[in-house]
Design a protein around this motif. Structure first.
Motif, mmCIF file in Angstrom:
data_model
loop_
_atom_site.group_PDB
_atom_site.id
_atom_site.type_symbol
_atom_site.label_atom_id
_atom_site.label_comp_id
_atom_site.label_asym_id
_atom_site.label_seq_id
_atom_site.Cartn_x
_atom_site.Cartn_y
_atom_site.Cartn_z
ATOM 1 N N SER A 256 28.701 5.587 -16.546
ATOM 2 C CA SER A 256 29.600 4.320 -15.885
ATOM 3 C C SER A 256 31.005 4.382 -16.549
ATOM 4 O O SER A 256 31.515 3.673 -15.548
ATOM 5 C CB SER A 256 28.986 3.275 -16.951
ATOM 6 O OG SER A 256 27.812 2.881 -16.512
ATOM 7 N N ALA A 260 33.069 4.597 -13.205
ATOM 8 C CA ALA A 260 34.614 3.737 -13.074
ATOM 9 C C ALA A 260 36.215 4.070 -13.514
ATOM 10 O O ALA A 260 37.197 3.566 -11.814
ATOM 11 C CB ALA A 260 34.638 2.726 -14.677
ATOM 12 N N ILE A 268 31.536 3.644 -6.739
ATOM 13 C CA ILE A 268 31.282 3.219 -7.995
ATOM 14 C C ILE A 268 30.200 1.733 -7.425
ATOM 15 O O ILE A 268 28.989 1.626 -8.239
ATOM 16 C CB ILE A 268 32.685 2.039 -8.454
ATOM 17 C CG1 ILE A 268 33.439 3.097 -8.848
ATOM 18 C CG2 ILE A 268 31.868 0.542 -9.899
ATOM 19 C CD1 ILE A 268 34.533 2.139 -9.574
ATOM 20 N N LYS A 269 30.539 1.395 -6.826
ATOM 21 C CA LYS A 269 28.820 0.603 -6.018
ATOM 22 C C LYS A 269 27.759 0.980 -5.739
ATOM 23 O O LYS A 269 26.539 1.121 -6.075
ATOM 24 C CB LYS A 269 29.394 -0.686 -4.935
ATOM 25 C CG LYS A 269 30.640 -1.656 -5.103
ATOM 26 C CD LYS A 269 31.057 -2.199 -4.022
ATOM 27 C CE LYS A 269 30.731 -3.316 -3.071
ATOM 28 N NZ LYS A 269 31.461 -3.771 -2.777
ATOM 29 N N SER A 272 25.878 2.411 -9.051
ATOM 30 C CA SER A 272 25.632 1.325 -9.824
ATOM 31 C C SER A 272 24.174 1.174 -9.610
ATOM 32 O O SER A 272 23.620 0.427 -9.961
ATOM 33 C CB SER A 272 26.180 0.582 -9.777
ATOM 34 O OG SER A 272 27.659 0.470 -10.058
ATOM 35 N N ILE A 275 21.981 3.099 -10.701
ATOM 36 C CA ILE A 275 21.023 2.729 -11.844
ATOM 37 C C ILE A 275 20.190 1.090 -11.694
ATOM 38 O O ILE A 275 19.093 1.131 -12.813
ATOM 39 C CB ILE A 275 22.564 2.656 -12.806
ATOM 40 C CG1 ILE A 275 22.826 4.035 -12.880
ATOM 41 C CG2 ILE A 275 21.988 1.921 -14.553
ATOM 42 C CD1 ILE A 275 25.117 3.807 -13.502
ATOM 43 N N LYS A 276 20.860 0.430 -11.359
ATOM 44 C CA LYS A 276 19.668 -0.531 -11.277
ATOM 45 C C LYS A 276 18.579 0.201 -10.377
ATOM 46 O O LYS A 276 17.652 -0.503 -10.727
ATOM 47 C CB LYS A 276 20.940 -1.486 -10.147
ATOM 48 C CG LYS A 276 20.097 -3.131 -10.051
ATOM 49 C CD LYS A 276 21.160 -4.267 -9.710
ATOM 50 C CE LYS A 276 19.952 -5.160 -8.701
ATOM 51 N NZ LYS A 276 20.673 -5.339 -7.329
ATOM 52 N N ALA B 209 21.637 -2.014 -16.038
ATOM 53 C CA ALA B 209 22.041 -1.785 -14.817
ATOM 54 C C ALA B 209 22.384 -2.933 -14.114
ATOM 55 O O ALA B 209 23.620 -2.766 -13.294
ATOM 56 C CB ALA B 209 20.451 -1.550 -14.198
ATOM 57 N N GLN B 210 21.493 -4.178 -13.860
ATOM 58 C CA GLN B 210 22.088 -5.385 -13.493
ATOM 59 C C GLN B 210 23.526 -5.542 -13.934
ATOM 60 O O GLN B 210 24.539 -6.226 -12.335
ATOM 61 C CB GLN B 210 21.270 -6.769 -13.678
ATOM 62 C CG GLN B 210 19.989 -6.405 -12.976
ATOM 63 C CD GLN B 210 19.981 -6.886 -11.708
ATOM 64 O OE1 GLN B 210 20.559 -6.682 -11.261
ATOM 65 N NE2 GLN B 210 18.414 -8.510 -11.440
ATOM 66 N N TRP B 213 25.891 -3.041 -12.007
ATOM 67 C CA TRP B 213 26.155 -3.065 -10.143
ATOM 68 C C TRP B 213 27.038 -5.205 -10.549
ATOM 69 O O TRP B 213 27.650 -4.664 -9.284
ATOM 70 C CB TRP B 213 23.851 -3.797 -10.171
ATOM 71 C CG TRP B 213 24.450 -3.953 -8.613
ATOM 72 C CD1 TRP B 213 24.470 -2.569 -7.724
ATOM 73 C CD2 TRP B 213 24.343 -4.349 -7.643
ATOM 74 N NE1 TRP B 213 24.753 -2.611 -5.792
ATOM 75 C CE2 TRP B 213 24.066 -4.652 -6.347
ATOM 76 C CE3 TRP B 213 24.076 -6.385 -7.659
ATOM 77 C CZ2 TRP B 213 24.289 -5.158 -5.256
ATOM 78 C CZ3 TRP B 213 24.282 -7.138 -7.004
ATOM 79 C CH2 TRP B 213 24.375 -6.735 -5.847
ATOM 80 N N ALA B 216 30.306 -3.847 -10.933
ATOM 81 C CA ALA B 216 31.314 -3.077 -9.508
ATOM 82 C C ALA B 216 31.260 -4.122 -8.455
ATOM 83 O O ALA B 216 32.348 -3.862 -7.913
ATOM 84 C CB ALA B 216 30.203 -2.143 -8.916
ATOM 85 N N ILE B 224 35.979 -3.682 -13.925
ATOM 86 C CA ILE B 224 35.584 -3.124 -14.479
ATOM 87 C C ILE B 224 35.630 -1.507 -15.354
ATOM 88 O O ILE B 224 35.107 -1.097 -15.951
ATOM 89 C CB ILE B 224 34.939 -1.805 -12.605
ATOM 90 C CG1 ILE B 224 34.719 -2.837 -11.483
ATOM 91 C CG2 ILE B 224 34.018 -0.699 -13.005
ATOM 92 C CD1 ILE B 224 34.367 -1.850 -10.313
ATOM 93 N N LYS B 225 37.025 -1.454 -16.032
ATOM 94 C CA LYS B 225 36.782 -0.121 -16.391
ATOM 95 C C LYS B 225 37.349 -0.447 -18.006
ATOM 96 O O LYS B 225 36.312 -0.028 -18.954
ATOM 97 C CB LYS B 225 38.370 0.792 -16.210
ATOM 98 C CG LYS B 225 38.609 1.281 -14.855
ATOM 99 C CD LYS B 225 40.023 1.364 -14.657
ATOM 100 C CE LYS B 225 40.617 3.038 -15.742
ATOM 101 N NZ LYS B 225 42.021 3.482 -14.596
ATOM 102 N N SER B 228 33.299 -1.185 -19.034
ATOM 103 C CA SER B 228 32.547 -0.167 -18.983
ATOM 104 C C SER B 228 33.291 0.569 -20.448
ATOM 105 O O SER B 228 32.023 1.373 -20.733
ATOM 106 C CB SER B 228 32.672 0.880 -18.164
ATOM 107 O OG SER B 228 32.755 0.635 -16.960
#
Lengths: 455, 411
Positions: A256, A260, A268-269, A272, A275-276, B209-210, B213, B216, B224-225, B228
């Motif tokens: 992750s 990022a 990134i999206k 992600s 992973i979801k 994970a949620q 997402w 993001a 985000i960084k 993370s």
């Protein structure tokens, strides 16, 4: 201390039965079943290089003689094919007459993969000495990873379109991220599911300190033995689980963070979402075990989540970083998605058809856990008795074997093969947008190689 | 008897707290319920399909309350008032109560939407109605910094940030449960407990994970960084801790780093992220980061102190669980400097009966507790300092109150 390595061939996912040829008395006759999930065992061409050594199977007698069972490369063992001459790959007219070997497919990106393995080892190992030895095992064996290979192949194949010379740093980093995510998901999959004990499967706890707690079920007697290797069994038992959870979390977290720092919102999206999807897929599967009402659609969705999603994101991400047109990126997504689905279906077929010589029958690890895959779903349409057996959760001796027979009799395997081919065709179609090159050939080869596993 | 969840329980962020459960149940007595937020709440329940994802706090009545009544919201605005009664968390977060309520609703739907099994788990995890410290901090900082730039209302991304933070926190607790669950250590386990392990790992993964997402989709690279990094820090902290159990050579610095990774990092990211979304100056964002970081460190130290000092009143649970597991915290590290015998006992991993109690006594008698209290105060002071850049408001007061509330736990 005697240490012997028992080499075994195992299918990608699922169980296998191997005699553990130890000289120790209890082990000599015991059958060790272990669960190996989808470690990428695409082989290196140097026969004998272990791709994924993190599963060190240890069975031992109390005197600590250990017999270690390592994973080995399935494709190599199964195909028995010589390595293709790399030059012949460039000849777009030649149809390979001998079975495809993965090593030849990956030859064109071999250097990239080597660099990848080195980088991954340092990324994972730099954190902590405990992880360092783990990292060596996981990434240091010099094996090839299919998913990163796809990233490299697509990036080179798409580079031609826009006149890029080679990989960018982003491509490399993307490949590393993908492989870390894949590995992390495998590690978490390994977390002991002690409902397996209830169903009589063998649980081998992996501990990177080489201590292991094993529960072995003798097929005929359904006895459960617990081997205590050091007297501190509970500590090491939990250590195995803890290391698995921690290491998986660490790798997800690292990926992750690197993701990022790629600073590309679209990618990134994209990742992600993967992973979801992983988590969703696992949960879907966990909550529908032994559910005979499962439809093919749900199976395909679950397979997408668990397998195809990551592959599709790999291939699309590579295209994005090449800077090609959005439509090409979408085609690459479709390629990855259909390749992944085809791959998963083949895996599920092999779980039924791959015979383990020693026992003379397949392992059917999915079925025994209640995970109903394509062959079963197809067969259930024709064999009502199969439903009863499954819903009984194989409580009767011999019911599992009977179920396997019914799956085969009900045409489950054939119809699943057709499904795998259907997805494979879609994958090949999606490659049309790419210029002809050795890389595109390799991408096509990946699809075909997968199908050959069930020929 | 139907177990009911206790609402309005003011609990500390991590670790232990005691609340009088003022139940009017048939049993007719106030029971002291000790629970650890790290394990979310004690009490195993059996949900759908034997899921044991989170533990639900169970007591006999929904009316468990702190002994202190909620402060009159109006009085919070009076900056001259020093609270003479102990601070209650509920009053601190009163000013953002609505925000928290919306948060709870949203979380339940985010987590539950995926899967019916998770739905019931979500109800357990998020339906208990407890105070959400970390989201509360997000809201408080959001509103406090909003004033600087003249922002009237919270933005959707503030809310989303708070939800993400809480999901990450919850996910880490679920995984911590897996790592700390001592039931697994005791030989042959019951099937449903073991089934809980795998499911717990899955559920934690799902929530990570949620949150990744949603993060993001906030489309802010800086945040985000930032977040993370937190997730990475969590994992690093757990690994550091796991690999240095019973290691008497651990230095205070390492302990602080580990505490940062495990606790303060998330809080610091929450407060800084809130400031970023308010659009305030970079220097204010950094101050908010420092506030969160020092608050988090202070908080962790207090937690670690309580693990030693709360033994007498617990409900049948021995003290020193950190110590017992070999996790050497501030009080122990300080005590080790003065008491060589402590080292021997720890390195023996408490194999002898009574050695754990002896160790606890040594920690206390060697001033380990006292010095740890000083450390907690030191970090708390740094946190308060960082708030100076904020205009005076009810929100800033609450942020200061958080720091003071934490310290009061060890008075």
């Amino acid at each position: 201390m005697i240490s012997m390595t028992c080499r075994i061939d195992y299918g990608r996912t699922g169980f296998d039965l191997v005699p553990c040829g130890c000289s120790s008395n209890p082990c000599g006759t015991s059958l060790v079943r272990f669960s190996v999930r989808n470690y990428a065992t695409w082989a290196s061409s140097n026969g004998g290089t272990r791709r994924y050594g993190a599963r060190k199977l240890v069975c031992s007698r109390p005197e600590f003689a250990q017999c270690r069972v390592f994973s080995t490369q399935t494709p190599e063992a199964m195909l028995n094919a010589p390595t293709q001459d790399p030059a012949s790959l460039l000849d777009v007219k030649s149809k390979p007459s001998s079975p495809i070997s993965v090593s030849s497919l990956l030859e064109v990106v071999a250097d990239d993969l080597q660099t990848l393995n080195k980088n991954l080892q340092s990324i994972v190992g730099a954190e902590n000495p405990v992880l360092m030895s783990a990292a060596e095992q996981i990434f240091g064996a010099g094996g090839k990873g299919m998913r990163p290979a796809l990233v490299f192949l697509v990036s080179r194949a798409t580079a031609d379109i826009v006149g890029l010379k080679g990989h960018t740093t982003e491509h490399r980093r993307l490949a590393e991220i993908i492989e870390m995510i894949h590995t992390a998901s495998l590690i978490h999959d390994d977390v002991l599911d002690d409902s397996d004990i209830r169903r009589g499967n063998v649980i081998i706890r992996v501990s990177w300190e080489y201590l292991c707690y094993a529960t072995i079920k003798l097929l005929t007697k359904k006895l459960i033995f617990e081997f205590n290797f050091s007297g501190k069994e509970t500590v090491h038992q939990i250590y195995g689980t803890r290391v698995a959870v921690l290491a998986g979390d660490f790798m997800f977290a690292q990926s992750s963070w690197y993701l990022a720092n790629l600073e590309n919102l679209e990618v990134i999206k994209l990742i992600s979402q993967v992973i979801k999807d992983f988590a969703s897929g696992e949960i879907k599967q966990a909550s529908s075990l032994f559910d005979c009402d499962v439809k093919l659609e749900e199976y395909l969705i679950k397979s997408y989540y668990k397998t195809a999603s990551l592959i599709a994101a790999s291939t699309k991400g590579a295209a994005i970083f090449s800077g090609v047109d959005g439509s090409v990126c979408e085609q690459m997504f479709e390629y990855g998605k259909n390749l992944g689905l085809s791959f998963q279906v083949v895996d599920d077929i092999l779980d039924f058809t791959q015979s383990v010589e020693q026992l003379g029958k397949p392992a059917v690890s999915d079925l025994v856990k209640g995970n109903l895959t394509a062959p079963v779903i197809f067969a259930l349409e024709r064999e009502p008795k199969l439903r009863d057996i499954i819903e009984s959760e194989f409580c009767e001796v011999g019911s599992l074997d009977e179920a396997v027979k019914l799956v085969k009799r009900g045409g489950g395997i054939e119809r699943a093969q057709a499904l795998a081919k259907e997805k494979a065709d879609l994958a090949i179609q999606s490659l049309q947008c790419l210029p002809l090159s050795a890389f595109r050939l390799s991408l096509e080869g990946m699809v075909k190689y997968n199908l050959e596993r069930i020929d």
